[in-house]
Scaffold this active site. Structure first.
Site, PDB file in Angstrom:
ATOM      1  NE  ARG A  17     -16.830  15.709 -21.008  1.00  0.00           N
ATOM      2  CZ  ARG A  17     -17.336  14.478 -21.012  1.00  0.00           C
ATOM      3  NH1 ARG A  17     -16.668  13.493 -20.454  1.00  0.00           N
ATOM      4  NH2 ARG A  17     -18.479  14.227 -21.576  1.00  0.00           N
ATOM      5  NE  ARG A  38     -20.762   9.234 -22.411  1.00  0.00           N
ATOM      6  CZ  ARG A  38     -21.101  10.513 -22.550  1.00  0.00           C
ATOM      7  NH1 ARG A  38     -22.365  10.866 -22.590  1.00  0.00           N
ATOM      8  NH2 ARG A  38     -20.176  11.444 -22.633  1.00  0.00           N
ATOM      9  NE  ARG A  69     -17.339  11.328 -25.512  1.00  0.00           N
ATOM     10  CZ  ARG A  69     -18.277  12.254 -25.374  1.00  0.00           C
ATOM     11  NH1 ARG A  69     -19.495  12.032 -25.818  1.00  0.00           N
ATOM     12  NH2 ARG A  69     -18.016  13.398 -24.780  1.00  0.00           N
ATOM     13  CE  LYS A 108     -25.822  18.048 -23.495  1.00  0.00           C
ATOM     14  NZ  LYS A 108     -25.046  17.616 -22.309  1.00  0.00           N
ATOM     15  NE  ARG A 140     -20.178  21.721 -23.968  1.00  0.00           N
ATOM     16  CZ  ARG A 140     -20.614  20.549 -24.431  1.00  0.00           C
ATOM     17  NH1 ARG A 140     -21.361  20.491 -25.489  1.00  0.00           N
ATOM     18  NH2 ARG A 140     -20.293  19.438 -23.812  1.00  0.00           N
TER      19      ARG A 140
END
Ligand code: ADP
Ligand code: ZN
Length: 216
Positions: free
Chosen positions: A174, A130, A163, A16, A91
């Site tokens: 998640r 990531r 992160r 996204k 969400r």
């Protein structure tokens, strides 16, 4: 041009944020990422940030009314006038209802809800590999999109970091939260006639489909 008011819906790691940046290079839209807004609160050490921090670290959702309040105030800003991308909000169905109320109150409408459909296995690989830049908002991936020099941003030369919620354990959590709390929104927006499902892993392909839909 009618307002391009979009929601980007998808599991963490679905792309996204990356696709948002590509869209913003082409359309003058406001990018509203509740994750970014929350991380800014955490960094600033506000009350709200302190409350959000623990939840974010464990991959849980921040309470609906808090994120909805942030989005409501963001939507009053001038730069949202040509349209906006809501990235990572809503969400939950409750958040979607709060958004409906907020949009109605300011006389605006959603144009489309784009669902980024990606396999779980790929999502986990993407999340845990990531890397984010400390200096700008560039995002890399050790497996799929490495920086030229390991650990250093191609764009601005700053150091890259992972992160804290991209560890394997939190990433799995998640994903579970996405399926339980967020995935009901797929049907919700399907019923509202707003859903566009994009099943692609290649961000250029996604972009092409998106542009075709926006220019319709
Ligand atoms: P990702 O999409 O990769 O999970 P985000 O940056 O969108 O990352 O979100 C990071 C964290 O911020 C989430 O795990 C959650 O704790 C919190 N968060 C972001 N958006 C929302 C939201 N709409 N509702 C509740 N919590 C949110
Ligand atoms: Zn950088």
């Amino acid at each position: 041009m009618s307002e391009h008011n979009l929601i980007f819906l998808g599991a963490p790691g679905a792309g996204k944020g990356t696709v948002s940046k590509q869209v913003l290079a082409k359309y003058p839209l406001a990018h509203i990422s509740t994750g970014d807004l929350l991380r800014a609160e955490v960094a600033a050490g506000t009350e709200l940030g302190k409350q959000a921090d623990t939840l974010m670290k464990s991959g849980q959702l921040v309470p609906d009314e808090i994120v909805a309040g942030m989005v409501r105030s963001r939507l009053t800003k001038e730069d949202t006038k040509p349209g906006f991308i809501l990235d990572g909000f809503p969400r939950t169905v409750a958040q979607a209802e709060l958004l409906n109320d907020a949009l109605k109150a300011i006389g605006r409408e959603l144009k489309q809800v784009v669902y980024f459909k990606v396999d779980d296995e790929i999502l986990l690989q993407r999340l845990t590999a990531r890397q984010n830049c400390r200096g700008c908002d560039a995002i890399y991936n050790k497996l799929f999109k490495p920086s030229k020099v390991e650990g250093i941003c191609d764009v601005c030369g700053s150091q890259l970091y992972q992160r804290s919620d991209d560890s394997l354990e939190t990433a799995k959590n998640r994903l579970a939260v996405f399926y339980k709390q967020t995935s009901p929104l797929i049907e919700y927006y399907e019923k509202a006639g707003l859903l566009l499902t994009i099943e692609a892993t290649d961000s250029e392909e996604i972009m092409a489909e998106l542009v075709a839909a926006l220019e319709k």
